[in-house]
Design a protein around this motif. Structure first.
Motif, short mmCIF file in Angstrom:
data_model
loop_
_atom_site.label_atom_id
_atom_site.label_comp_id
_atom_site.label_asym_id
_atom_site.label_seq_id
_atom_site.Cartn_x
_atom_site.Cartn_y
_atom_site.Cartn_z
N ASN A 172 0.81 -1.23 0.00
CA ASN A 172 0.00 0.00 0.00
C ASN A 172 0.84 1.28 0.00
N TYR A 173 1.91 1.28 -0.78
CA TYR A 173 2.79 2.45 -0.89
C TYR A 173 2.08 3.51 -1.72
N LEU A 174 1.91 4.69 -1.15
CA LEU A 174 1.29 5.82 -1.85
C LEU A 174 2.15 7.05 -1.60
N ALA A 175 2.59 7.69 -2.67
CA ALA A 175 3.55 8.79 -2.55
C ALA A 175 3.03 10.06 -3.21
N THR A 176 3.47 11.18 -2.68
CA THR A 176 3.17 12.51 -3.21
C THR A 176 4.48 13.26 -3.37
N THR A 177 4.62 13.93 -4.50
CA THR A 177 5.76 14.83 -4.71
C THR A 177 5.20 16.18 -5.09
N THR A 178 5.69 17.22 -4.43
CA THR A 178 5.28 18.58 -4.76
C THR A 178 6.51 19.42 -5.07
N LEU A 179 6.30 20.43 -5.90
CA LEU A 179 7.35 21.37 -6.27
C LEU A 179 6.91 22.78 -5.91
N ASP A 180 7.84 23.57 -5.40
CA ASP A 180 7.58 24.96 -5.08
C ASP A 180 8.78 25.80 -5.50
N THR A 181 8.51 27.01 -5.99
CA THR A 181 9.58 27.93 -6.36
C THR A 181 10.05 28.67 -5.11
N LEU A 182 11.36 28.73 -4.94
CA LEU A 182 11.95 29.48 -3.84
C LEU A 182 12.28 30.90 -4.33
N PRO A 183 12.43 31.86 -3.43
CA PRO A 183 12.75 33.23 -3.83
C PRO A 183 14.05 33.33 -4.66
N THR A 184 14.93 32.35 -4.52
CA THR A 184 16.20 32.33 -5.25
C THR A 184 16.03 31.87 -6.70
N GLY A 185 14.82 31.38 -7.05
CA GLY A 185 14.58 30.82 -8.37
C GLY A 185 14.81 29.33 -8.43
N GLU A 186 15.33 28.76 -7.35
CA GLU A 186 15.51 27.32 -7.27
C GLU A 186 14.16 26.65 -6.98
N THR A 187 14.15 25.33 -7.06
CA THR A 187 12.92 24.57 -6.83
C THR A 187 13.05 23.69 -5.60
N LEU A 188 12.07 23.77 -4.72
CA LEU A 188 12.00 22.90 -3.55
C LEU A 188 11.18 21.67 -3.93
N MET A 189 11.78 20.49 -3.76
CA MET A 189 11.07 19.23 -3.99
C MET A 189 10.73 18.64 -2.63
N THR A 190 9.46 18.27 -2.44
CA THR A 190 9.01 17.64 -1.21
C THR A 190 8.43 16.28 -1.54
N PHE A 191 8.98 15.26 -0.91
CA PHE A 191 8.55 13.87 -1.12
C PHE A 191 7.91 13.37 0.18
N LYS A 192 6.74 12.76 0.04
CA LYS A 192 6.06 12.17 1.20
C LYS A 192 5.46 10.84 0.76
N SER A 193 5.44 9.89 1.68
CA SER A 193 4.78 8.62 1.38
C SER A 193 4.20 8.00 2.63
N GLU A 194 3.17 7.23 2.40
CA GLU A 194 2.52 6.43 3.43
C GLU A 194 2.56 5.00 2.92
N PHE A 195 2.72 4.04 3.83
CA PHE A 195 2.83 2.65 3.43
C PHE A 195 2.61 1.77 4.65
N ASP A 196 2.44 0.50 4.39
CA ASP A 196 2.35 -0.51 5.44
C ASP A 196 3.52 -1.47 5.27
N VAL A 197 4.06 -1.94 6.40
CA VAL A 197 5.12 -2.95 6.37
C VAL A 197 4.70 -4.10 7.28
N ILE A 198 5.17 -5.30 6.94
CA ILE A 198 4.80 -6.45 7.76
C ILE A 198 5.36 -6.25 9.17
N GLU A 199 4.66 -6.81 10.12
CA GLU A 199 4.98 -6.60 11.53
C GLU A 199 6.42 -6.98 11.87
#
Length: 174
Positions: free
Chosen positions: A110-137
């Motif tokens: 059940n791996y589900l991931a989101t990636t977002t991009l945002d512009t920084l004042p410097t003109g560079e790009t901020l990449m944000t990675f997030k995920s939710e998942f289940d692992v066996i006990e």
């Protein structure tokens, strides 16, 4: 019945490139090998990629890239959402059965991931990675989280950084 633990991974980093260029590379779902960093070049630990193929139209949603590893294992990464206005993608990852026996990270479900991009004042790009998942006990949840976060930092983010550094170097030498 197998029991599972919930996991969450998150990582952020800056790429020295304009937002639209980073977005184009991120959403080129078949262009994975343009930026992926191999383990021996400092990428995330694990098997090397043998091939990446696209199922579906390159501009359609959903679309799936099939990532095959040299071990014979493979994963389907299906892009479910591509918001060109907010610069957000959402995708899942499902492991394919391997007739040769090698299984890649069978501890995950059940791996589900989101990636977002945002512009920084410097003109560079901020990449944000997030995920939710289940692992066996039985799995070490902290280890699993670290594997995913290293994929974000060592393979994806560093891959994007290297890609755009090469682009700048080529433009400067032209």
């Amino acid at each position: 019945m197998q029991k599972y633990k919930r996991g969450h991974a998150e990582y952020r980093g800056v790429v020295d490139a304009p937002l639209e260029a980073v977005w184009e590379l991120l959403t080129d779902w078949a262009g994975f090998e343009r930026w992926w960093v191999k383990p021996e070049d400092g990428g995330r630990p694990g098997p090397n990629i043998e091939s990446v193929t696209l199922e579906g139209d390159p501009n359609s949603v959903p679309r799936t890239r099939v990532v095959r590893h040299v071990t014979g294992s493979a994963v389907d990464e299906k892009l479910w959402l591509q918001d060109n206005d907010t610069k957000r993608i959402v995708y899942d990852m499902v492991f394919r059965p391997n007739p040769n026996g090698a299984v890649l990270r069978s501890e995950f479900r059940n791996y589900l991931a989101t990636t977002t991009l945002d512009t920084l004042p410097t003109g560079e790009t901020l990449m944000t990675f997030k995920s939710e998942f289940d692992v066996i006990e039985e799995a070490d949840l902290n280890y699993m989280i670290s594997l995913i976060e290293r994929t974000y930092s060592d393979a994806i983010l560093n891959g994007f950084r290297r890609y755009f550094a090469r682009q700048k170097a080529e433009a400067a030498s032209a």
